[in-house]
Enzyme design. Structure first.
Site, PDB file in Angstrom:
ATOM      1  N   GLY A   1       3.079  -1.082  10.441  1.00 37.32           N
ATOM      2  CA  GLY A   1       4.398  -1.440  10.500  1.00 37.32           C
ATOM      3  C   GLY A   1       5.841  -0.359  10.710  1.00 37.32           C
ATOM      4  N   SER A   2       7.056  -1.244  11.337  1.00 39.03           N
ATOM      5  CA  SER A   2       7.758   0.209  11.577  1.00 39.03           C
ATOM      6  C   SER A   2       9.039  -0.017  10.385  1.00 39.03           C
ATOM      7  CB  SER A   2       8.830  -0.634  12.262  1.00 39.03           C
ATOM      8  OG  SER A   2       9.730  -2.174  12.076  1.00 39.03           O
ATOM      9  N   PRO A   3       9.540   1.530   9.877  1.00 36.67           N
ATOM     10  CA  PRO A   3      10.445   1.527   8.790  1.00 36.67           C
ATOM     11  C   PRO A   3      11.382   0.107   8.077  1.00 36.67           C
ATOM     12  CG  PRO A   3      10.614   3.717  10.722  1.00 36.67           C
ATOM     13  CD  PRO A   3       9.658   2.538  10.758  1.00 36.67           C
TER      14      PRO A   3
ATOM     15  N   VAL B   1      10.743  -2.901   8.086  1.00 35.99           N
ATOM     16  CA  VAL B   1      10.168  -3.617   7.527  1.00 35.99           C
ATOM     17  C   VAL B   1       9.169  -3.482   6.863  1.00 35.99           C
ATOM     18  CG1 VAL B   1       8.481  -6.044   8.441  1.00 35.99           C
ATOM     19  CG2 VAL B   1       9.486  -4.967   9.954  1.00 35.99           C
ATOM     20  N   GLY B   2       9.206  -2.419   6.680  1.00 38.81           N
ATOM     21  CA  GLY B   2       8.552  -1.775   5.279  1.00 38.81           C
ATOM     22  C   GLY B   2       9.192  -1.583   4.313  1.00 38.81           C
TER      23      GLY B   2
ATOM     24  N   GLU C   1       2.203   2.205   6.154  1.00 36.51           N
ATOM     25  CA  GLU C   1       2.124   3.462   6.823  1.00 36.51           C
ATOM     26  C   GLU C   1       2.994   2.977   8.266  1.00 36.51           C
ATOM     27  OE1 GLU C   1       0.095   5.693   6.817  1.00 36.51           O
ATOM     28  OE2 GLU C   1      -0.941   5.485   5.671  1.00 36.51           O
TER      29      GLU C   1
ATOM     30  N   CYS D   1       1.533   4.594  16.568  1.00 38.09           N
ATOM     31  CA  CYS D   1       3.200   5.642  16.394  1.00 38.09           C
ATOM     32  C   CYS D   1       2.509   7.391  15.755  1.00 38.09           C
ATOM     33  CB  CYS D   1       2.436   4.637  14.904  1.00 38.09           C
ATOM     34  SG  CYS D   1       0.223   5.055  14.106  1.00 38.09           S
TER      35      CYS D   1
END
Length: 388
Positions: free
Chosen positions: A107-109, A111-112, A129, A163
């Site tokens: 997902g996105s940075p 949310v990461g 990822e 991505c």
């Protein structure tokens, strides 16, 4: 999964030294919406191969896929070992409060960071990822038509919701002028004179995502495309010229069918531009001169690299796929997926007898013992160095 036997020193020649690949236990896989089947199945296969139990959390944004996964997966896999959780943001937040043995997130940075914070409370290892703005440098010495075809394919595949898609082009003003007609020709070849009518051009996944991507069209000037249809969530394949680093399209990952072109003087300025920003998931470089491609490879850092093409590095399961820094943590694909979901356990099974061999390591110590111990504990390899 076989034990991997390793080199031994003189002291352990009669013993068994090996790496055992153990499963972690219960793994949580949080999948994204942009490739909602592929990006949950690939890690799931690796997790199963490594012997783990798995909880799968498909994206709630891709609702039809979420429902399909929930209904179908339990028909094929043992429900005692594999479960599907359908949930929104609040439920996922509560899910992350549980202790898992491994978490795999795509997902996105932003949310990461939330996932990694939740994992840290239990010291749970993670693979993240993520994404980022993948630069694509185009030198003045290249086949313009081939560059345009390969970049347009990589950028507009799945309407840019990939991505590792090239996020923006770095090139000279002369190359920008040459690329425009070639990009227009490639887009027309792929999607026809009206891409909205093409069965091969995708739509933006949701209304929120559509509005976010559409707002980026105000950057630079629209040289190709720019048409939108909110009812269909359609954004035409778009190329933006003369984009400034301060423009909105350069402040976030685009994740849509928009390709900004940022003008630089030369390769050195392009490399400086790339290195001044968070390390991306991929770096692309186009040039007929292999020295230019190698310079971009050697002087930048990214999760992956591809010279003279886009996206194709992920078609090789022999290559690891993953990010670095802001674009992710860890790797998978092919055997790398199995390794990611395996605890590599260093094992030594010694002989119960032959105690005289061990006397060197027992006190009292002296210089003679130290010299003998150093020699017998070495693993003999050509050009080796022993660290004590």
């Amino acid at each position: 999964m076989k034990d991997e036997h390793v080199d031994k020193n003189l002291v352990t020649q009669l013993d068994s030294a090996f790496i055992r690949k153990d499963p972690y236990g219960v793994v949580l896989i949080i999948a994204p919406w942009n490739y909602p089947i592929h990006l949950f199945l690939v890690p799931l296969i690796g997790a199963i191969a490594a012997g783990n139990c798995v909880v799968v959390k498909p994206s709630e944004i891709a609702k039809n896929t979420e429902r399909l996964v929930a209904e179908v997966l339990t028909c094929y896999l043992d429900s005692d070992c594999f479960a599907v959780v359908t949930a929104g943001v609040q439920e996922t937040t509560r899910l992350l409060e549980n202790k898992f043995d491994y978490i795999f997130f795509t997902g996105s940075p932003s949310v990461g960071r939330i996932v990694m914070t939740a994992a840290a409370k239990h010291l749970t290892p993670v693979t993240l990822e993520l994404g980022g703005k993948n630069p694509c440098y185009v030198s003045d010495t290249c086949d313009v038509q081939n560059v345009a075809r390969r970049v347009a394919w990589g950028r507009f595949f799945n309407a840019g919701q990939t991505c590792i898609a090239p996020d923006y082009i770095l090139c000279s003003v002369e190359m920008q002028d040459k690329l425009m007609p070639a990009l227009r020709e490639a887009i027309t070849e792929y999607f026809g004179p009206n891409p909205q009518e093409s069965p091969d051009f995708a739509r933006i996944v949701g209304d929120k995502q559509f509005r976010r991507v559409r707002a980026l069209l105000c950057s630079g000037r629209v040289a190709i495309g720019g048409q939108t249809d909110e009812k269909e969530r359609y954004i035409a394949p778009t190329v933006l010229a003369d984009v400034q680093p301060s423009d909105p399209a350069m402040q976030e990952e685009i994740f849509g069918p928009i390709l900004p072109i940022v003008v630089v003087a030369d390769m050195d300025e392009a490399i400086d531009f790339i290195n001044a920003r968070p390390r991306p998931l991929a770096v692309y470089a186009f040039s007929c001169d292999s020295k230019v491609v190698n310079q971009v490879l050697e002087r930048t850092s990214s999760g992956s690299f591809c010279g003279n093409d886009t996206l194709m590095q992920v078609t090789l399961t022999s290559l690891p796929f993953g990010g670095i820094g802001n674009s992710g943590l860890g790797k998978y694909h092919g055997k790398f997926t199995f390794d990611t979901f395996s605890q590599h356990r260093g094992c030594l099974h010694r002989n119960m007898g032959l105690e005289a061999i061990n006397s060197l390591r027992y006190p009292p110590y002296n210089q003679q013992k130290l010299g003998l111990m150093t020699a017998t504990f070495e693993i003999k390899r050509r050009g080796m160095c022993t660290l004590l």
